[in-house]
Design a protein around this motif. Structure first.
Motif, mmCIF file in Angstrom:
data_model
loop_
_atom_site.group_PDB
_atom_site.id
_atom_site.type_symbol
_atom_site.label_atom_id
_atom_site.label_comp_id
_atom_site.label_asym_id
_atom_site.label_seq_id
_atom_site.Cartn_x
_atom_site.Cartn_y
_atom_site.Cartn_z
ATOM 1 N N TYR A 97 9.075 29.792 8.815
ATOM 2 C CA TYR A 97 10.088 29.025 9.519
ATOM 3 C C TYR A 97 10.940 29.954 10.369
ATOM 4 N N ALA A 98 11.623 29.369 11.338
ATOM 5 C CA ALA A 98 12.511 30.127 12.214
ATOM 6 C C ALA A 98 13.705 29.254 12.555
ATOM 7 N N GLY A 111 10.156 24.491 9.885
ATOM 8 C CA GLY A 111 8.865 25.063 9.544
ATOM 9 C C GLY A 111 8.472 24.719 8.119
ATOM 10 N N ARG A 112 7.595 25.520 7.575
ATOM 11 C CA ARG A 112 7.189 25.354 6.180
ATOM 12 C C ARG A 112 8.205 26.061 5.301
ATOM 13 N N TRP A 135 8.031 18.896 -12.993
ATOM 14 C CA TRP A 135 8.341 18.075 -11.816
ATOM 15 C C TRP A 135 8.228 18.864 -10.516
ATOM 16 N N SER A 136 8.268 20.202 -10.577
ATOM 17 C CA SER A 136 8.145 21.032 -9.376
ATOM 18 C C SER A 136 6.837 21.811 -9.345
ATOM 19 N N ALA A 137 5.836 21.345 -10.064
ATOM 20 C CA ALA A 137 4.607 22.127 -10.222
ATOM 21 C C ALA A 137 3.746 22.159 -8.965
ATOM 22 N N ASN A 138 3.791 21.106 -8.151
ATOM 23 C CA ASN A 138 2.832 20.980 -7.061
ATOM 24 C C ASN A 138 3.482 21.165 -5.702
ATOM 25 N N ALA A 139 2.944 22.113 -4.930
ATOM 26 C CA ALA A 139 3.402 22.285 -3.553
ATOM 27 C C ALA A 139 2.974 21.074 -2.722
ATOM 28 N N SER A 148 5.591 21.259 4.306
ATOM 29 C CA SER A 148 5.526 21.490 5.752
ATOM 30 C C SER A 148 6.515 20.612 6.497
ATOM 31 N N SER A 149 6.770 21.000 7.747
ATOM 32 C CA SER A 149 7.563 20.193 8.689
ATOM 33 C C SER A 149 8.962 19.907 8.167
ATOM 34 N N MET A 150 9.611 20.931 7.618
ATOM 35 C CA MET A 150 10.967 20.805 7.086
ATOM 36 C C MET A 150 11.993 21.253 8.129
ATOM 37 N N LEU A 151 12.917 20.373 8.456
ATOM 38 C CA LEU A 151 14.066 20.718 9.290
ATOM 39 C C LEU A 151 15.275 20.798 8.368
ATOM 40 N N THR A 152 15.852 21.986 8.267
ATOM 41 C CA THR A 152 16.882 22.236 7.255
ATOM 42 C C THR A 152 18.164 22.774 7.884
ATOM 43 N N TYR A 153 19.252 22.139 7.551
ATOM 44 C CA TYR A 153 20.578 22.611 7.968
ATOM 45 C C TYR A 153 21.352 23.026 6.731
ATOM 46 N N ARG A 154 21.944 24.210 6.776
ATOM 47 C CA ARG A 154 22.742 24.708 5.659
ATOM 48 C C ARG A 154 24.121 25.149 6.153
ATOM 49 N N ASN A 155 25.117 24.791 5.372
ATOM 50 C CA ASN A 155 26.500 25.134 5.702
ATOM 51 C C ASN A 155 27.128 25.836 4.517
#
Length: 358
Positions: A97-98, A111-112, A135-139, A148-155
């Motif tokens: 990701y970028a 990105g991923r 519950w988090s075992a599978n990508a 994939s295709s994650m748009l992430t905003y962090r504050n």
């Protein structure tokens, strides 16, 4: 290296949390790129036999200073795992990701990446080997772990106005054609965390995703959405690490049904309730014992109500120096009799390995 650690610290990449020794490949004109790599030579022992689980991680982090208040960054990580021979090794890109980071505004990238629910799960996914198995075992399972295709905003620090209060927003685009266990519809999620004291932090997260038509056809009740929420807390000092996570998923936790003819069918639990508790202690000599308790309860109209997992993990990590570590881990199942026709984590397992990293 501070910004690289900030970005990557959320990801327990086979204990590559100490990235101080990463190799600087480029540093010129306000742009720098740093490389890291690690080999986890490991073997697992279970009731079926023992297996080579060796893997290699390779990644880089780069950033460039656009202005005094804006920084561009990118992160990439790949993994290669052991195959049966030198032609059959498995390779995949785990993250790529970028984005840009703005002072007191926050960061946004695409990105991923890790899903928003992992903001909670990362607290307890820290064992040498046996963690992150329920519950988090599978990508590529909606917005719980890597996807994939994650748009992430962090504050961070609420636009610089309230220290310790962070939040994040995430959107995942629709993805189809990879199988009902890897596809997803559009999804939205958020998380919020607060640093209560220097040692204590609490985080909550929620996600809601549409399921694809093929995923709905695979279910007997045709659910339209996959949802999850979780809350976790972590207490850390120079030596002690304590963490707890509780989470619930709906139409998301994957089940495998055996119809007794040898054919497996994939389904998802109507609801899964998950509890994870972890305690670790870091000795000055490099020894870090770890113990955890994990329980997942499934409630499903077809499978019924049953314990999907209940086990105690006990292991130890020994850090010889900044580049080499030894570890041992054991999982003791508390399930006496697994449920018929549906999968569960019901066997004892042991694993051990040595890690070299830079």
């Amino acid at each position: 290296m501070n910004k690289a650690i900030t970005i990557i610290a959320m990801v327990p990449i086979m204990f590559l949390s100490d990235l101080a020794n990463s190799a600087e490949m480029y540093n010129r004109n306000n742009t720098k790129v740093e490389l890291y790599a690690g080999i986890n030579a490991r073997r697992e022992f279970n009731n079926s036999g023992n297996y080579d689980k060796t893997l290699v991680d390779l990644g880089f982090y780069g950033e460039t200073k656009v202005t005094k208040d804006i920084i561009g960054y990118g992160f990439w990580q790949s993994r290669m795992t052991e195959g049966s021979n030198e032609w059959s090794s498995n390779y995949g890109v785990r993250q790529q990701y970028a984005g840009i980071k703005m002072e007191n505004i926050g960061s946004i990238d695409y990105g991923r990446n890790f899903g928003i629910l992992y903001d909670v799960e990362r607290y307890t996914d820290v064992a040498p080997y046996f963690s992150g198995e329920t519950w988090s075992a599978n990508a590529d399972n909606f917005m719980v772990t890597r996807g994939s295709s994650m748009l992430t905003y962090r504050n961070k620090d609420l636009f610089g106005q309230l220290k310790g209060l962070d939040f994040a927003l995430q959107y995942q685009a629709k993805k189809e054609g990879y199988g009902v266990d890897k596809d997803n519809g559009e999804g939205y999620g958020s998380s919020i965390s607060y640093q209560i004291t220097n040692d204590l932090k609490i985080t909550g997260a929620y996600s809601r995703s549409r399921r694809t038509p093929d995923q709905n056809l695979a279910e007997w009740q045709d659910p339209k959405y996959a949802k999850a929420w979780g809350i976790g807390s972590v207490y850390t000092t120079n030596h002690l690490y304590l963490a707890a996570v509780y989470a619930e998923t709906k139409n998301m936790t994957q089940l495998i049904m055996d119809d007794s003819t040898g054919t497996d069918y994939l389904a998802t639990a109507d609801k899964a309730k998950n509890l994870e508790l972890v305690a670790q202690y870091q000795f000055d000599n490099g020894l870090r014992p770890s113990i955890s308790y994990v329980k997942t309860k499934v409630e499903d109209g077809l499978a019924g109500d049953y314990t999907f997992a209940e086990y105690v993990q006990a292991g130890v990590l020994y850090k010889l120096n900044a580049n080499i570590q030894l570890w041992f881990d054991h999982r003791y199942s508390m399930i006496n009799k697994p449920v018929d026709y549906f999968n569960s984590i019901s066997d004892d397992r042991t694993a051990a390995g040595v890690i070299f990293m830079f």
